[in-house]
Enzyme design. Structure first.
Site, PDB file in Angstrom:
ATOM      1  N   TRP A 186      19.643   1.869 -60.103  1.00 22.06           N
ATOM      2  CA  TRP A 186      21.041   1.470 -60.239  1.00 22.06           C
ATOM      3  C   TRP A 186      21.820   2.053 -59.070  1.00 22.06           C
ATOM      4  CZ3 TRP A 186      25.440   4.598 -60.784  1.00 22.06           C
ATOM      5  CH2 TRP A 186      26.629   3.865 -60.846  1.00 22.06           C
ATOM      6  N   GLU A 227      19.056  -2.680 -62.213  1.00 26.04           N
ATOM      7  CA  GLU A 227      20.143  -2.722 -63.190  1.00 26.04           C
ATOM      8  C   GLU A 227      21.458  -3.168 -62.571  1.00 26.04           C
ATOM      9  OE1 GLU A 227      21.072   1.134 -64.791  1.00 26.04           O
ATOM     10  OE2 GLU A 227      22.400   0.321 -66.347  1.00 26.04           O
ATOM     11  N   LYS A 229      25.635  -4.514 -62.945  1.00 24.09           N
ATOM     12  CA  LYS A 229      26.837  -4.007 -63.624  1.00 24.09           C
ATOM     13  C   LYS A 229      27.998  -4.925 -63.299  1.00 24.09           C
ATOM     14  CE  LYS A 229      29.184   0.438 -64.253  1.00 24.09           C
ATOM     15  NZ  LYS A 229      29.105   1.884 -64.020  1.00 24.09           N
ATOM     16  N   ASP A 260      22.106  -3.243 -69.422  1.00 26.50           N
ATOM     17  CA  ASP A 260      22.884  -2.150 -70.014  1.00 26.50           C
ATOM     18  C   ASP A 260      23.986  -2.783 -70.857  1.00 26.50           C
ATOM     19  OD1 ASP A 260      25.054  -0.213 -70.305  1.00 26.50           O
ATOM     20  OD2 ASP A 260      23.926   1.056 -68.914  1.00 26.50           O
ATOM     21  N   HIS A 263      27.559  -3.076 -69.560  1.00 26.44           N
ATOM     22  CA  HIS A 263      27.781  -3.621 -68.220  1.00 26.44           C
ATOM     23  C   HIS A 263      28.146  -5.095 -68.182  1.00 26.44           C
ATOM     24  CE1 HIS A 263      25.478  -0.257 -65.890  1.00 26.44           C
ATOM     25  NE2 HIS A 263      26.428   0.207 -66.668  1.00 26.44           N
ATOM     26  N   HIS A 287      19.182  -0.711 -71.642  1.00 25.35           N
ATOM     27  CA  HIS A 287      19.992   0.502 -71.656  1.00 25.35           C
ATOM     28  C   HIS A 287      20.958   0.331 -72.822  1.00 25.35           C
ATOM     29  CE1 HIS A 287      19.656   2.627 -67.477  1.00 25.35           C
ATOM     30  NE2 HIS A 287      18.541   2.644 -68.172  1.00 25.35           N
ATOM     31  N   ASP A 295      35.093   2.219 -70.290  1.00 24.72           N
ATOM     32  CA  ASP A 295      33.911   3.071 -70.240  1.00 24.72           C
ATOM     33  C   ASP A 295      32.705   2.317 -70.769  1.00 24.72           C
ATOM     34  OD1 ASP A 295      32.452   5.607 -69.971  1.00 24.72           O
ATOM     35  OD2 ASP A 295      32.275   5.406 -72.136  1.00 24.72           O
ATOM     36  N   ASP A 297      29.715   3.860 -71.500  1.00 20.82           N
ATOM     37  CA  ASP A 297      28.676   4.833 -71.861  1.00 20.82           C
ATOM     38  C   ASP A 297      28.964   5.659 -73.111  1.00 20.82           C
ATOM     39  OD1 ASP A 297      26.855   4.562 -69.405  1.00 20.82           O
ATOM     40  OD2 ASP A 297      28.826   4.862 -68.523  1.00 20.82           O
ATOM     41  N   ASP A 327      21.420   4.766 -72.787  1.00 23.79           N
ATOM     42  CA  ASP A 327      22.173   5.231 -71.622  1.00 23.79           C
ATOM     43  C   ASP A 327      23.611   5.516 -72.003  1.00 23.79           C
ATOM     44  OD1 ASP A 327      23.221   5.874 -69.202  1.00 23.79           O
ATOM     45  OD2 ASP A 327      23.168   3.834 -68.383  1.00 23.79           O
TER      46      ASP A 327
END
Ligand code: RNT
Ligand code: ZN
Length: 420
Positions: A186, A227, A229, A260, A263, A287, A295, A297, A327
């Protein structure tokens, strides 16, 4: 939860055509990989790291007890593992977590497997698997927001060398543990404001990735993943490695594609992407994460997006080429508990997916019975998942719900609170 509760739950599932024993077996055999960076707020052990925010990864919260060394991180992860009902736990390492000589930082482009021998010995002794990531952020050469797509060939080469070196570390981890270390790339590359040239950085990224992946390594030791995003902090207007970019890259180079859950656009379904991608990519690295506003995460919940993704993986029969990673990083709560909560929720969501009345749903759908399909889906929501989950915990010799937290609280008092 007594054994008879499980017996009656199993009977109830059987009535819906679901084999709870088979679900327990598959859940127990499925590996999940936890982010080491949850334990220390994405700090790493290089000593001289650049600012994390440069990579757009902003850790918030000031809960006491962050791991400050590999020894502390390992101890914390061991504590987490004791209350996670899985014998197939993996720890996902980043290059910045190498154990380097303390007097001088190791140039990331010269990373060696020996910097991870402490991790390998520990993982082997404890029965954990390891996965790996090059660290393309928190470094002076990433400070202007570009790495593998940088316009300066020297900076680009540095990151190519780092990524290539990281693959060799991954291969060494994989060889030592007898299962591939999924090595995920990433990069934070992108711009805060509207770029004039969207094409150039992407062309450079293709070439840089091809170079970084050039060395042929045994896929039994290392598997490459890429990965994408949607945006990051400081890369709101343009991300070089977008989802479409990596879709094309992963398909054309036959790499694993990392999805993810934080993302994508908030209303976009990652679950729906699984069966669109699987015919074309060799596999998917998940992920699991939770986006909240800007955010990406937050700690994984037993929520609809997580469940829907695992439902799709199970329905499609894709489990054998799906790697389940988590993640997130949250410094506002006990970090060990954050690992545990996310891992338990992942396993619960997986178990729920394995317990879905798949045959009945399929049969009704094939008969054109949309009413019955909807009724079946909704009725399935109150089937006794909890009793099967309690049985999974019992078989893995891990505490059930409502019984694990006190162990983490004791660890917090005895260990974490003393870290100042
Ligand atoms: C960042 C990506 C990436 C990182 C880790 C630390 O947006 O999700 O996976 O979280 O590599
Ligand atoms: Zn991620």
């Amino acid at each position: 939860m007594s054994h008879s509760n499980y017996d009656s739950a199993r009977a109830e599932y059987a009535e819906r055509g679901v084999d709870a024993e088979a679900a327990l077996r598959v859940a127990a055999a499925t590996a999940i990989s936890l982010p080491c960076w949850q334990g220390d707020d994405v700090g790493g052990f290089e000593g001289v790291a650049g600012s994390l925010a440069e990579g757009g990864l902003q850790v918030t919260g000031s809960h006491p007890g962050r791991a400050r060394s590999a020894a502390e991180l390992r101890s914390d992860f061991e504590q987490a593992s004791r209350v996670i009902p899985s014998r197939r736990l993996r720890l996902n390492l980043h290059a910045m977590y190498g154990e380097f000589p303390t007097d001088r930082p190791v140039d990331r482009s010269r990373l060696l497997p020996s910097h991870f021998s402490g991790w390998m010995d520990w993982a082997r002794a404890r029965g954990f698997g390891l996965d790996f990531n090059p660290t393309l952020f928190a470094h002076p050469l990433a400070a202007d927001g570009f790495t593998l797509s940088h316009r300066d060939p020297k900076i680009r080469q540095f990151w190519i060398d780092h990524t290539a070196a990281s693959r060799r570390v991954g291969a060494a981890l994989g060889a030592a543990q007898g299962s591939p270390a999924i090595t995920n790339v990433w990069i934070p590359d992108g711009c805060k404001d509207t770029p004039a040239d969207r094409k150039g950085p992407r062309e450079r990224l293709i070439t840089a990735l091809d170079e970084a992946f050039r060395e042929a390594l045994d896929p039994a030791g290392v598997r490459d993943a890429v990965e994408g995003k949607l945006f990051g902090l400081g890369s709101e207007s343009y991300v070089v490695g977008s989802h479409e970019f990596y879709c094309g890259y992963a398909i054309s180079r036959q790499k694993l594609l990392c999805l993810d859950l934080g993302h994508f656009h908030p209303t976009e379904s990652v679950a729906d992407k699984i069966s669109s991608l699987m015919p074309f990519v060799p596999g998917v690295l998940l992920h699991l994460s939770r986006g909240v506003r800007w955010d990406s995460d937050h700690v994984v919940l037993l929520d609809d997006p997580t469940r829907a993704v695992l439902d799709e993986v199970v329905r499609g029969g894709y489990l054998d080429r799906t790697w389940i990673g988590l993640d997130y990083f949250d410094a506002s709560i006990n970090r060990v508990a954050a690992w545990v909560i996310g891992a338990r929720n992942t396993l619960k969501a997986l178990l729920a997916a394995l317990l879905q009345p798949a045959e009945e749903l399929k049969r009704r759908e094939e008969a054109g019975d949309a009413t019955g399909r909807l009724a079946c889906l909704e009725d399935a929501k109150t089937l006794p998942l909890g009793a099967v989950w309690a049985e999974l915990c019992r078989r893995a010799e891990a505490p059930g719900d409502g019984r694990w937290l006190s162990e983490i609280e004791t660890y917090e008092r005895q260990v974490l609170a003393k870290r100042r």
